[in-house]
Design an enzyme around this catalytic site. Structure first.
Site, PDB file in Angstrom:
ATOM      1  N   HIS A 243      48.122  77.855  20.317  1.00 40.47           N
ATOM      2  CA  HIS A 243      49.568  77.824  20.561  1.00 40.47           C
ATOM      3  C   HIS A 243      49.930  76.773  21.609  1.00 40.47           C
ATOM      4  CE1 HIS A 243      53.561  79.947  20.966  1.00 40.47           C
ATOM      5  NE2 HIS A 243      53.486  79.412  22.190  1.00 40.47           N
ATOM      6  N   GLU A 244      49.208  76.770  22.719  1.00 42.92           N
ATOM      7  CA  GLU A 244      49.539  75.842  23.801  1.00 42.92           C
ATOM      8  C   GLU A 244      49.221  74.394  23.438  1.00 42.92           C
ATOM      9  OE1 GLU A 244      51.417  76.918  25.950  1.00 42.92           O
ATOM     10  OE2 GLU A 244      51.055  79.065  25.702  1.00 42.92           O
ATOM     11  N   HIS A 247      52.096  72.993  21.609  1.00 48.23           N
ATOM     12  CA  HIS A 247      53.117  72.431  22.508  1.00 48.23           C
ATOM     13  C   HIS A 247      52.682  71.058  23.020  1.00 48.23           C
ATOM     14  CE1 HIS A 247      55.608  75.922  22.499  1.00 48.23           C
ATOM     15  NE2 HIS A 247      54.801  76.697  23.204  1.00 48.23           N
TER      16      HIS A 247
END
Length: 325
Positions: A243-244, A247
């Site tokens: 997920h990170e 980003h």
């Protein structure tokens, strides 16, 4: 589903962070008398999570998409990025992994080389269909309890420290490489959130005053890695890292912008709010399509999330060409 392993964003301002600072919705504190922020994107509060759940990270406040301006002025680069994607070309990302620990046992954050490799395997599994691979080039280990506890407590209230003095000191000392290098930091985030990352345009000035490059990278709670019995029950398969890194490669949350659709990707269904657990059939917007609960950029359990969309893959490749290549 996959289960495998207007203030100035200067260092001085960032170091003065107050939990969920109120300036422009960001975690960065405003100097007295400063004008309102006009950033394209900023960081906001932590979403409220149901009992037994942990937010992946803080909200992203989106005013406009910096990548859209790059596309308009760089048509050749856009075409090349899309051609490379169509040809299934792979971009290899060098990784430096920083283990922040308070002792030499796993319970004190001391990840083994095998556990770090397992996290890299998770990233490679998740991002391979989007044209990215990850090459672990170096592991550092730092024993410092104050850095290990990156989210500390003020009385009974947890405090969130994106941009805190702790993060500044840690990253100034440890950050390596260039815009192409993925720095990952593992620490304890006190069960308040699972991680955070910085968007690629945070360092260019397109989203307000540029941050120093040493901020760049991903922070994850060490218990979000696939480390066995000490891992979080429903967040311990390594997809906080996925997920990170999404980003870090320019993706927003699937729920950013709510039902108006604020992730700037056409093939992710609109979603009013973050999804927790694995709520099959969830549909929070009247627009076509069920909520994208299996998407890596939502907040569901690791066992529930398993994919990026083709549109997200295109966006990540364009973000790489624009900001990291």
């Amino acid at each position: 589903m996959r289960r495998s392993p207007a203030g100035r964003r200067t260092a001085a301002v960032a170091a003065a962070l107050v939990m969920l600072g109120t300036f422009g919705g960001s975690g960065l504190t405003a100097p007295a008398g400063a004008a309102p922020r006009t950033d394209c994107t900023d960081y906001g509060s932590l979403p409220q999570a149901p009992k037994g759940s942990i937010p992946r990270d803080d909200r992203i406040v989106v005013t406009k998409d910096p990548l859209a301006s790059w596309r308009a002025g760089n048509r050749t680069e856009v075409r090349e990025a899309r051609e490379a994607r169509a040809a299934a070309a792979t971009t290899t990302v060098p990784v430096v992994f920083h283990v922040i620990r308070k002792g030499t046992t796993l319970a004190k954050g001391n990840l083994t080389d095998d556990q770090i490799e397992a996290q890299i395997d998770v990233l490679n599994d998740a991002f391979a269909p989007s044209g990215f691979s990850f090459d672990l080039q170096k592991v550092t280990r730092t024993t410092k309890e104050s850095w290990f506890n990156l989210v500390s407590a003020n009385g009974a209230e947890p405090r969130f420290y994106r941009g805190s003095g702790k993060e500044v000191k840690m990253k100034k000392a440890l950050h390596e490489g260039t815009s192409r290098t993925l720095n990952i930091y593992s620490a304890s985030l006190a069960q308040s959130l699972l991680g955070w990352a910085y968007l690629p345009w945070d360092f260019t000035g397109e989203s307000g005053d540029p941050l120093p490059r040493f901020y760049d990278g991903v922070v994850v709670d060490y218990r979000s890695l696939p480390i066995g019995d000490l891992a979080y029950d429903v967040y311990g398969e390594g997809d906080t890292g996925t997920h990170e890194v999404g980003h870090w490669l320019g993706l927003f949350h699937t729920f950013d912008g709510g039902c108006e659709g604020g992730d700037f990707v056409d093939d992710t269904a609109a979603e009013a709010s973050p999804a927790f657990g694995c709520p099959e059939g969830r549909d929070t917007c009247t627009a076509p399509g069920l909520d994208p609960i299996t998407n890596f950029m939502d907040y569901t359990w690791d066992s529930c999330m398993n994919s990026f969309t083709p549109g997200q893959a295109t966006r990540m490749n364009e973000s790489w060409a624009a900001y990291r290549a």
